[in-house]
Design a protein around this motif. Structure first.
Motif, PDB file in Angstrom:
ATOM      1  N   ARG A 128       0.846  -1.203   0.000  1.00 26.55           N
ATOM      2  CA  ARG A 128       0.000   0.000   0.000  1.00 26.55           C
ATOM      3  C   ARG A 128       0.878   1.249   0.000  1.00 26.55           C
ATOM      4  O   ARG A 128       0.622   2.202  -0.720  1.00 26.55           O
ATOM      5  CB  ARG A 128      -0.945  -0.021   1.213  1.00 26.55           C
ATOM      6  CG  ARG A 128      -1.975   1.063   1.180  1.00 26.55           C
ATOM      7  CD  ARG A 128      -3.051   0.964   2.272  1.00 26.55           C
ATOM      8  NE  ARG A 128      -2.564   0.527   3.566  1.00 26.55           N
ATOM      9  CZ  ARG A 128      -2.897  -0.633   4.153  1.00 26.55           C
ATOM     10  NH1 ARG A 128      -3.726  -1.463   3.577  1.00 26.55           N
ATOM     11  NH2 ARG A 128      -2.394  -0.948   5.335  1.00 26.55           N
ATOM     12  N   THR A 129       1.969   1.234   0.768  1.00 23.00           N
ATOM     13  CA  THR A 129       2.893   2.371   0.821  1.00 23.00           C
ATOM     14  C   THR A 129       3.556   2.574  -0.547  1.00 23.00           C
ATOM     15  O   THR A 129       3.667   3.707  -1.032  1.00 23.00           O
ATOM     16  CB  THR A 129       3.966   2.146   1.902  1.00 23.00           C
ATOM     17  OG1 THR A 129       3.322   1.974   3.163  1.00 23.00           O
ATOM     18  CG2 THR A 129       4.938   3.313   1.963  1.00 23.00           C
ATOM     19  N   ALA A 130       3.970   1.480  -1.168  1.00 19.25           N
ATOM     20  CA  ALA A 130       4.601   1.569  -2.487  1.00 19.25           C
ATOM     21  C   ALA A 130       3.622   2.119  -3.515  1.00 19.25           C
ATOM     22  O   ALA A 130       3.969   2.999  -4.314  1.00 19.25           O
ATOM     23  CB  ALA A 130       5.114   0.197  -2.918  1.00 19.25           C
ATOM     24  N   LEU A 131       2.394   1.633  -3.516  1.00 20.84           N
ATOM     25  CA  LEU A 131       1.388   2.116  -4.472  1.00 20.84           C
ATOM     26  C   LEU A 131       1.058   3.587  -4.221  1.00 20.84           C
ATOM     27  O   LEU A 131       0.876   4.366  -5.168  1.00 20.84           O
ATOM     28  CB  LEU A 131       0.123   1.257  -4.403  1.00 20.84           C
ATOM     29  CG  LEU A 131       0.253  -0.144  -4.990  1.00 20.84           C
ATOM     30  CD1 LEU A 131      -1.022  -0.946  -4.741  1.00 20.84           C
ATOM     31  CD2 LEU A 131       0.563  -0.080  -6.479  1.00 20.84           C
ATOM     32  N   THR A 132       0.984   3.975  -2.966  1.00 18.66           N
ATOM     33  CA  THR A 132       0.723   5.381  -2.630  1.00 18.66           C
ATOM     34  C   THR A 132       1.862   6.263  -3.122  1.00 18.66           C
ATOM     35  O   THR A 132       1.625   7.336  -3.691  1.00 18.66           O
ATOM     36  CB  THR A 132       0.537   5.541  -1.104  1.00 18.66           C
ATOM     37  OG1 THR A 132      -0.554   4.721  -0.688  1.00 18.66           O
ATOM     38  CG2 THR A 132       0.266   6.980  -0.732  1.00 18.66           C
ATOM     39  N   THR A 133       3.088   5.816  -2.936  1.00 18.30           N
ATOM     40  CA  THR A 133       4.257   6.580  -3.389  1.00 18.30           C
ATOM     41  C   THR A 133       4.260   6.716  -4.905  1.00 18.30           C
ATOM     42  O   THR A 133       4.484   7.811  -5.444  1.00 18.30           O
ATOM     43  CB  THR A 133       5.556   5.903  -2.912  1.00 18.30           C
ATOM     44  OG1 THR A 133       5.524   5.793  -1.486  1.00 18.30           O
ATOM     45  CG2 THR A 133       6.779   6.692  -3.347  1.00 18.30           C
ATOM     46  N   VAL A 134       4.000   5.615  -5.612  1.00 16.63           N
ATOM     47  CA  VAL A 134       3.952   5.660  -7.077  1.00 16.63           C
ATOM     48  C   VAL A 134       2.817   6.579  -7.540  1.00 16.63           C
ATOM     49  O   VAL A 134       2.991   7.403  -8.448  1.00 16.63           O
ATOM     50  CB  VAL A 134       3.795   4.240  -7.671  1.00 16.63           C
ATOM     51  CG1 VAL A 134       3.451   4.291  -9.151  1.00 16.63           C
ATOM     52  CG2 VAL A 134       5.055   3.429  -7.443  1.00 16.63           C
ATOM     53  N   GLY A 135       1.671   6.456  -6.912  1.00 17.53           N
ATOM     54  CA  GLY A 135       0.534   7.314  -7.268  1.00 17.53           C
ATOM     55  C   GLY A 135       0.848   8.786  -7.051  1.00 17.53           C
ATOM     56  O   GLY A 135       0.536   9.635  -7.897  1.00 17.53           O
ATOM     57  N   ALA A 136       1.479   9.111  -5.944  1.00 14.75           N
ATOM     58  CA  ALA A 136       1.846  10.498  -5.657  1.00 14.75           C
ATOM     59  C   ALA A 136       2.863  11.007  -6.673  1.00 14.75           C
ATOM     60  O   ALA A 136       2.783  12.164  -7.122  1.00 14.75           O
ATOM     61  CB  ALA A 136       2.412  10.610  -4.238  1.00 14.75           C
TER      62      ALA A 136
END
Length: 169
Positions: free
Chosen positions: A6-14
């Protein structure tokens, strides 16, 4: 979903949102920067393509700005450039087929299609770069070739004139 995922996806999304914001802001604030970058990519790709097949320019109407602004993919014979010592100048907007001129260098060849559809191979024998505005045909006196093609650089206040000579069959 695991916390690291979830942290990785949030970082990529940001990062995607930030990049989109940066591109959008640059496009609004400095469109010439975006256009210039686009032009660099276009010319680089054209050089690769031209190494495989000859580029092509189609000649069309004779006239001036009105004919040029038709954006029909042909080069317009620009009567405003008619002057002793200047070959006939055919111009096209860079985003309407004129970009074919931008990667050409002395010695390169190009297929020129006349209005009747007859194709002939021409070799670049001269290149001139001028300002986009305030230029008179006097600056083109002595441009080599039997014919010249002209287009503007992407995102820059400059034009490129390419003098062409037919290649003997």
């Amino acid at each position: 979903m695991s916390k690291p995922r979830r942290t990785a996806l949030t970082t990529v999304g940001a990062a995607i949102v930030a990049a989109a914001f940066a591109v959008g802001t640059t496009t609004i604030v400095a469109p010439e920067v975006v256009e210039r970058a686009y032009g660099v990519v276009q010319v680089t790709v054209a050089k690769v393509v031209n190494s495989v097949a000859l580029p092509e320019a189609r000649l069309g109407a004779t006239g001036g700005q009105r004919e040029l602004d038709r954006f029909d993919g042909t080069f317009t014979r620009m009567v405003a450039y008619d002057r002793e010592g200047v070959p006939p100048v055919w111009a096209a907007h860079n985003n309407a087929g004129g970009d074919v001129v931008l990667p050409l260098e002395i010695g390169d060849e190009i297929v020129v299609m006349d209005a009747g559809g007859t194709a002939s191979i021409h070799r670049v024998v001269d290149v001139r770069v001028t300002a986009k505005s305030g230029v008179t045909s006097e600056e083109l006196v002595g441009l080599g070739g039997d014919v010249a093609l002209q287009s503007c650089f992407f995102g820059e206040p400059r034009m490129r004139f390419v003098g062409l000579q037919p290649v003997d069959a």
